[in-house]
Enzyme design. Structure first.
Site, PDB file in Angstrom:
ATOM      1  N   ARG A 184       1.023   5.650   1.399  1.00  0.00           N
ATOM      2  CA  ARG A 184      -0.213   5.645   2.181  1.00  0.00           C
ATOM      3  C   ARG A 184       0.057   6.247   3.567  1.00  0.00           C
ATOM      4  O   ARG A 184       1.201   6.290   4.020  1.00  0.00           O
ATOM      5  CB  ARG A 184      -0.746   4.228   2.322  1.00  0.00           C
ATOM      6  CG  ARG A 184      -1.029   3.533   0.998  1.00  0.00           C
ATOM      7  CD  ARG A 184      -1.464   2.091   1.236  1.00  0.00           C
ATOM      8  NE  ARG A 184      -1.757   1.396  -0.008  1.00  0.00           N
ATOM      9  CZ  ARG A 184      -0.867   0.715  -0.722  1.00  0.00           C
ATOM     10  NH1 ARG A 184       0.391   0.641  -0.292  1.00  0.00           N
ATOM     11  NH2 ARG A 184      -1.210   0.099  -1.834  1.00  0.00           N
ATOM     12  N   LYS A 218       0.073  -1.775   3.016  1.00  0.00           N
ATOM     13  CA  LYS A 218      -0.443  -2.951   2.324  1.00  0.00           C
ATOM     14  C   LYS A 218       0.647  -3.782   1.658  1.00  0.00           C
ATOM     15  O   LYS A 218       0.437  -4.954   1.366  1.00  0.00           O
ATOM     16  CB  LYS A 218      -1.469  -2.528   1.268  1.00  0.00           C
ATOM     17  CG  LYS A 218      -2.774  -2.008   1.858  1.00  0.00           C
ATOM     18  CD  LYS A 218      -3.796  -1.765   0.766  1.00  0.00           C
ATOM     19  CE  LYS A 218      -5.131  -1.328   1.359  1.00  0.00           C
ATOM     20  NZ  LYS A 218      -6.148  -1.103   0.308  1.00  0.00           N
ATOM     21  N   HIS A 287      -5.626  10.426   1.172  1.00  0.00           N
ATOM     22  CA  HIS A 287      -5.392   9.499   0.072  1.00  0.00           C
ATOM     23  C   HIS A 287      -5.395  10.203  -1.284  1.00  0.00           C
ATOM     24  O   HIS A 287      -4.907   9.654  -2.279  1.00  0.00           O
ATOM     25  CB  HIS A 287      -6.439   8.382   0.079  1.00  0.00           C
ATOM     26  CG  HIS A 287      -5.919   7.069  -0.426  1.00  0.00           C
ATOM     27  ND1 HIS A 287      -4.947   6.337   0.231  1.00  0.00           N
ATOM     28  CD2 HIS A 287      -6.205   6.372  -1.551  1.00  0.00           C
ATOM     29  CE1 HIS A 287      -4.677   5.235  -0.454  1.00  0.00           C
ATOM     30  NE2 HIS A 287      -5.412   5.238  -1.543  1.00  0.00           N
ATOM     31  N   ARG A 290      -2.024  10.518  -2.796  1.00  0.00           N
ATOM     32  CA  ARG A 290      -1.595   9.310  -3.513  1.00  0.00           C
ATOM     33  C   ARG A 290      -2.189   9.286  -4.918  1.00  0.00           C
ATOM     34  O   ARG A 290      -1.495   8.987  -5.893  1.00  0.00           O
ATOM     35  CB  ARG A 290      -2.017   8.068  -2.723  1.00  0.00           C
ATOM     36  CG  ARG A 290      -1.597   6.746  -3.358  1.00  0.00           C
ATOM     37  CD  ARG A 290      -1.898   5.604  -2.390  1.00  0.00           C
ATOM     38  NE  ARG A 290      -1.668   4.293  -2.980  1.00  0.00           N
ATOM     39  CZ  ARG A 290      -0.483   3.709  -3.063  1.00  0.00           C
ATOM     40  NH1 ARG A 290       0.585   4.318  -2.616  1.00  0.00           N
ATOM     41  NH2 ARG A 290      -0.360   2.510  -3.588  1.00  0.00           N
ATOM     42  N   HIS A 313       2.370  -1.343  -5.462  1.00  0.00           N
ATOM     43  CA  HIS A 313       1.299  -2.245  -5.862  1.00  0.00           C
ATOM     44  C   HIS A 313       1.867  -3.633  -6.119  1.00  0.00           C
ATOM     45  O   HIS A 313       3.013  -3.785  -6.574  1.00  0.00           O
ATOM     46  CB  HIS A 313       0.598  -1.731  -7.132  1.00  0.00           C
ATOM     47  CG  HIS A 313      -0.334  -0.599  -6.883  1.00  0.00           C
ATOM     48  ND1 HIS A 313      -0.675   0.326  -7.847  1.00  0.00           N
ATOM     49  CD2 HIS A 313      -1.016  -0.225  -5.773  1.00  0.00           C
ATOM     50  CE1 HIS A 313      -1.513   1.213  -7.348  1.00  0.00           C
ATOM     51  NE2 HIS A 313      -1.740   0.898  -6.096  1.00  0.00           N
ATOM     52  N   TYR A 323      -5.714   3.622 -11.897  1.00  0.00           N
ATOM     53  CA  TYR A 323      -5.213   4.897 -12.413  1.00  0.00           C
ATOM     54  C   TYR A 323      -5.078   4.963 -13.936  1.00  0.00           C
ATOM     55  O   TYR A 323      -4.629   5.978 -14.460  1.00  0.00           O
ATOM     56  CB  TYR A 323      -3.845   5.203 -11.792  1.00  0.00           C
ATOM     57  CG  TYR A 323      -3.897   5.322 -10.291  1.00  0.00           C
ATOM     58  CD1 TYR A 323      -4.556   6.390  -9.690  1.00  0.00           C
ATOM     59  CD2 TYR A 323      -3.324   4.356  -9.475  1.00  0.00           C
ATOM     60  CE1 TYR A 323      -4.615   6.488  -8.313  1.00  0.00           C
ATOM     61  CE2 TYR A 323      -3.381   4.456  -8.099  1.00  0.00           C
ATOM     62  CZ  TYR A 323      -4.026   5.517  -7.515  1.00  0.00           C
ATOM     63  OH  TYR A 323      -4.091   5.625  -6.166  1.00  0.00           O
TER      64      TYR A 323
END
Length: 344
Positions: A184, A218, A287, A290, A313, A323
């Site tokens: 990110r 994140k 983004h 990504r 994640h 995805y």
């Protein structure tokens, strides 16, 4: 702000709590924007913030899709599209719901009346009493149905055009890193030189709360990501050609704004992206690098748990939900790879 231009203190208190809980700046900004629109809507109806009801939330959802003055009518044409996407409306509704949850803890507003309790179902988040006590889940009654869309990706030629449009090695390194690792923007901006290991050919994405440029990632735990030698060579060229003897720990710094070696900010990245859009003739967002990287991983047959680890994640479900998409070409390739068509 209220009608007199004064700060709405109760909203300001809520945003301060979000800050204390260390929510990301983008999350706080989004919630502030959503609550501003909610206040505008309530003023239009002549309803006090603490007198709002779930019925007003329902009306708010419809107004977000087709904003019109209170009591007014709007002619609907054949090609008349909603003012906002369902996902955007749901985000605003979530912000309102969480705000009134905050008020409920203070004994104010409609609070928990905005939620509806139902029995727990498979796939819901379960507490530690799952399987022992009867489960229930509080859900938000006002929510629009969203159309699941495939994340927007870039082709190899588009990525190359963007990289070729970079006037500096720093910019090319930043775009290349997001494309090749899927990190990110916040993770890239928080990168320190100590996080780059040229011997092991890895970069470590570390969550830090003390980034002076307010960069946030994140992920909660450090993630070591393998990178190609070409990316490390670009990093080395950048250090010798542009970075020089700067006294700074951050990899990406503002070199040409006259402020010295200050860490690069989100604003600086978006300003760079605008310039690259004009030069490359491609309307892209950072983004998308990504999305492109994640899609390429899954198409190459990388196991879901490995892809989730590389994308930082928290679970494979997140990776699959975002995805785990297939188009016609993907299906055809898989049928040919497995020999399914030839066996029939």
């Amino acid at each position: 702000m209220d009608d007199d231009g004064q700060v709405v203190e109760i909203v300001d208190d809520y945003l301060a709590v979000c800050t204390d809980r260390e929510y990301s700046p983008n999350t706080i900004r989004a919630r502030a924007h959503d609550l501003k629109i909610w206040l505008v809507f309530l003023r239009m109806l002549g309803i006090d913030l603490l007198e709002a009801t779930p019925e007003h939330v329902d009306q708010f959802a419809g107004w977000l899709r087709r904003p019109i003055p209170a009591g007014g009518l709007r002619a609907v044409e054949a090609d008349d599209l909603p003012g906002r996407e369902a996902s955007t409306v749901n985000r605003a509704l979530d912000s309102v719901w969480m705000f009134y949850e905050f008020l409920a803890r203070r004994g104010l507003g409609m609070g928990l009346h905005t939620g509806r309790v139902r029995p727990a179902r498979t796939g819901d988040h379960r507490g530690f009493l799952a399987g022992i006590a009867a489960g229930s889940v509080t859900e938000r009654p006002t929510r629009l149905k969203e159309t699941k869309r495939r994340p927007s990706t870039l082709t190899d030629s588009e990525v190359q055009r963007i990289l070729d449009s970079c006037a500096h090695l720093r910019d090319r390194l930043l775009m290349s890193m997001m494309f090749e690792t899927g990190c990110r923007v916040g993770q890239a901006l928080g990168l320190r030189h100590e996080d780059v290991n040229t011997d092991q050919r890895t970069i470590t994405l570390r969550p830090r709360d003390n980034n002076v440029n307010r960069a946030r990632g994140k992920s909660r735990d450090p993630k070591q990501i393998p990178v190609r030698q070409t990316l490390l060579e670009l990093y080395t060229d950048y250090l010798f050609t542009e970075y020089g003897e700067l006294d700074c720990d951050y990899v990406f710094v503002s070199l040409w704004d006259g402020n010295g070696a200050t860490p690069m900010s989100y604003w600086a990245v978006m300003s760079l992206v605008k310039r690259l859009r004009r030069r490359a003739g491609i309307d892209f967002h950072p983004h998308q690098f990504r999305h492109t990287h994640a899609t390429a991983l899954l198409r190459a047959g990388v196991r879901l748990e490995v892809a989730a680890e590389l994308l930082t994640h928290s679970s494979t479900r997140t990776t699959s939900d975002i995805y785990g998409h297939l188009d016609t070409d993907d299906v055809v390739d898989e049928l040919e790879r497995t020999g399914f068509w030839g066996a029939r």
